[in-house]
Design a protein around this motif. Sequence first.
Motif, mmCIF file in Angstrom:
data_model
loop_
_atom_site.group_PDB
_atom_site.id
_atom_site.type_symbol
_atom_site.label_atom_id
_atom_site.label_comp_id
_atom_site.label_asym_id
_atom_site.label_seq_id
_atom_site.Cartn_x
_atom_site.Cartn_y
_atom_site.Cartn_z
ATOM 1 N N LEU A 21 0.801 -1.228 0.000
ATOM 2 C CA LEU A 21 0.000 0.000 0.000
ATOM 3 C C LEU A 21 0.835 1.279 0.000
ATOM 4 O O LEU A 21 0.291 2.372 0.170
ATOM 5 C CB LEU A 21 -0.946 0.013 1.205
ATOM 6 C CG LEU A 21 -2.349 -0.544 0.938
ATOM 7 C CD1 LEU A 21 -2.311 -2.004 0.524
ATOM 8 C CD2 LEU A 21 -3.242 -0.359 2.148
ATOM 9 N N GLY B 136 0.675 1.064 5.132
ATOM 10 C CA GLY B 136 0.996 1.755 3.888
ATOM 11 C C GLY B 136 2.060 2.811 4.076
ATOM 12 O O GLY B 136 2.747 3.179 3.130
ATOM 13 N N GLY C 28 -2.946 4.764 2.313
ATOM 14 C CA GLY C 28 -2.785 3.934 3.497
ATOM 15 C C GLY C 28 -4.113 3.746 4.215
ATOM 16 O O GLY C 28 -5.112 4.414 3.924
#
Length: 198
Positions: free
Chosen positions: A73, A121, A78
């Motif tokens: 990610l 992420g 995120g």
Amino acid sequence: MQVGMAVRALNDDPHCGDVCRYWRQGHTMTLCIADGLGHGLYAERAAQAAVDYVGRHLTAPLEDIFAGCDQALHRTRGVAMGLAIVDEAAEALSYAGIGNPRAIVVGKRIFRLRNDYGVVGSGYRALSTETVSFRPGDLVILATDGVAETVDVSAYSLAERSNVQDLANRILRDWRRETDDAAVLVGRREGGHRGSVV
């Protein structure tokens, strides 16, 4: 195991940044809730990428799923994410979360499971996992922070908890924050005391 899900986008936007999914493999059920940062299309893309990653790596340990998802990610906004794995044979539920999802297990007692700081992420320092008993009749509730942290599960009668889809809808209706996307996932092991609280 029965599962119900309810999702609502901020201002009824066609794109919702809060996503929930579940998968069954034999006697194991994996439940996931992901909250893409912000709102709208790009939040939705981040959350969808997270649950897609989880769905492709169901046999990996929780630590590996989160680490791999964090890498996958990096080019998205995120997400905050909670992941519960129910092992029906072992009568156990294992949970880990990053960010601010809500995770509640309702059986003879109510357990509110903890999360670690960070964003899947863009990195997190640590991942803690918890394993609790999860017997027939017990409930697990996962929700994004579009749902109030103070959800009072004991306010719902046994009859209201008996249908997981109705319960997910009720929690979203009663506890949703009007300033955010929101998602609720409710899972219940069939049989037993149906999540009664002593």
